[in-house]
Enzyme design. Sequence first.
Site, PDB file in Angstrom:
ATOM      1  N   THR A 141      10.769 -10.498  -8.007  1.00  0.00           N
ATOM      2  CA  THR A 141      10.862  -9.841  -6.699  1.00  0.00           C
ATOM      3  C   THR A 141       9.973  -8.599  -6.691  1.00  0.00           C
ATOM      4  O   THR A 141       9.333  -8.281  -5.689  1.00  0.00           O
ATOM      5  CB  THR A 141      12.324  -9.403  -6.463  1.00  0.00           C
ATOM      6  OG1 THR A 141      13.143 -10.565  -6.463  1.00  0.00           O
ATOM      7  CG2 THR A 141      12.482  -8.635  -5.169  1.00  0.00           C
ATOM      8  N   ASN A 142       9.937  -7.942  -7.857  1.00  0.00           N
ATOM      9  CA  ASN A 142       9.298  -6.629  -7.911  1.00  0.00           C
ATOM     10  C   ASN A 142       7.771  -6.670  -7.813  1.00  0.00           C
ATOM     11  O   ASN A 142       7.140  -5.633  -7.629  1.00  0.00           O
ATOM     12  CB  ASN A 142       9.717  -5.911  -9.208  1.00  0.00           C
ATOM     13  CG  ASN A 142      11.233  -5.834  -9.330  1.00  0.00           C
ATOM     14  OD1 ASN A 142      11.944  -6.225  -8.407  1.00  0.00           O
ATOM     15  ND2 ASN A 142      11.724  -5.340 -10.458  1.00  0.00           N
ATOM     16  N   SER A 318      12.912   5.845  41.452  1.00  0.00           N
ATOM     17  CA  SER A 318      14.279   6.344  41.541  1.00  0.00           C
ATOM     18  C   SER A 318      15.194   5.385  42.282  1.00  0.00           C
ATOM     19  O   SER A 318      14.772   4.691  43.206  1.00  0.00           O
ATOM     20  CB  SER A 318      14.254   7.698  42.259  1.00  0.00           C
ATOM     21  OG  SER A 318      15.560   8.094  42.594  1.00  0.00           O
TER      22      SER A 318
HETATM   23  N1  LIG Z   1      14.640  -6.749  -8.143  1.00  0.00           N
HETATM   24  C1  LIG Z   1      15.123  -7.323  -9.360  1.00  0.00           C
HETATM   25  C2  LIG Z   1      14.087  -8.199 -10.025  1.00  0.00           C
HETATM   26  C3  LIG Z   1      13.885  -9.537  -9.375  1.00  0.00           C
HETATM   27  O1  LIG Z   1      14.611  -9.943  -8.480  1.00  0.00           O
HETATM   28  O2  LIG Z   1      12.939 -10.231  -9.777  1.00  0.00           O
HETATM   29  C4  LIG Z   1      15.490  -6.205 -10.298  1.00  0.00           C
HETATM   30  O3  LIG Z   1      14.637  -5.441 -10.724  1.00  0.00           O
HETATM   31  O4  LIG Z   1      16.633  -6.051 -10.621  1.00  0.00           O
END
Ligand SMILES: N[C@@H](CC(=O)O)C(=O)O
Length: 476
Positions: A141-142, A318
């Site tokens: 996610t990162n 108005s």
């Molecule tokens: N955001 C997650 C990592 C991920 O979902 O890949 C975490 O750092 O905990």
Amino acid sequence: MTTETRLEADSIGTMEVPAEAYYGVQALRAKQNFPITGTKLHPVFIRNLAQIKKAAAITNNNAGLLPEDKADAIVRACDEVIAGKLAEEFIVDAIQGGAGTSANMNMNEVIANRAGEILGCPKGSYKMVHPNDHVNMAQSTNDVIPTAGKLTVLDLLAPLEKALVRLEKELAKKAEQFDDVITMGRTQLQDAVPIRLGQVFHGYASMVSRDRKRIEKAHREMYTVNLGGTAVGTAINVSDSYFYKIVPNLEKLTGYPLKQAEDLFDATENLDGFVAVSGVVKTCAVDLSKMCNDLRLMSSGPKTGFGEINLPAKQNGSSIMPGKVNPVIPEVVSQVAFHIVGHDTTITMAAEAGQLELNAFEPVVFCNLFESITTLEKAVDTLIVNCITGITANRKHCKDLMESSAGIATALCPHIGYKASATIAKTAVKTGKSVRELVLEQGIMTEKELEEVLDPYLMTEVGEERKEDEARRKAC
Ligand SMILES: N[C@@H](CC(=O)O)C(=O)O
């Protein structure tokens, strides 16, 4: 709607998921955990995240780590998402806890289920295509979420930049149209010295041009992405081949000149690029709101206000006062600006709140930044179409205001000094006589001398422009 469900499990436990859904247990948990704004993920963000998943599948396949059939099915599923076909399957709120993991897993589950279906597997089985092992392969996610955020900012900035080009052109046209309209300039809302209305609009055009260039410069920061760095920028779980090829492959798919950040740790933990974009968008919004304040003042009246310009009448003003028309377009632009200033504060606080290797607050940064950019683009559009193009000037009223003002006494200073000029100005205000009348009455200057000194057009010019104008007048 079907009430049938399937049972899915994650590390928290099991959960009933609607049988027909392409999303899975993780997206459903997130939907229940974050009933926050009622606004879903931005469709452009979804499209870009799918592009990243597609690039990842291609890159993993080229690296020999993802079998052809799985990669093909994932790419097909991604293409469907990119085309907007599975839009209803993205169920998580735009603002989530978890640094965007819910958004990422929603995408992984939808693609895994659709790709699995293409390969003949029932939804939720994940036997052929697994959300984490295959779709999220070599990613975190990162790295995917900030990268999708940057691509989305780029996509959304493009129409804003085009709208600003159009606005600049329209303002420049007005500057030309009003070039010979002389009026009284004010400083601190008091009469100052003459100015041409064309110069006022030229000033707005220059401001918009500067704002546009500033935005253009900041958008280039978005080309640098942390894709390939995975969780903390160390590229854990990434093959060498993937590491070097993922960004070039994404570049091919998106057409943007992307670059993998040289320092992936920095690029993973810091959100300053988004703060910079928000800052330039805010600056532009503030400038436009200032211009709209001016438009409201200059068009105030029609009888009891400044009445120097007319804004196009767009709607009844108005519910109770018949015939009233209000400056609704400048009013909406200013409100958009206030909104953007608030968003900018949120984005600034969110970026500041990062800790160690990650900033967990990207969802709120994206949600606000995307909205800032699109609302500003729409505000600029309505400002052009429904206001700027239709502005007209009340030439005679502008001239009368200028001639009746004692402000032109400033032009006497180089000839008779500040003190004598101030006396003339004060007497003009007290008696209602014009500056010209008083100077002549008191025999301070001849009519011929005054003609040049108090020529309002010459008062608005300097350098070559002034010399040319003087020569033109002498020749007449
Ligand atoms: N955001 C997650 C990592 C991920 O979902 O890949 C975490 O750092 O905990």
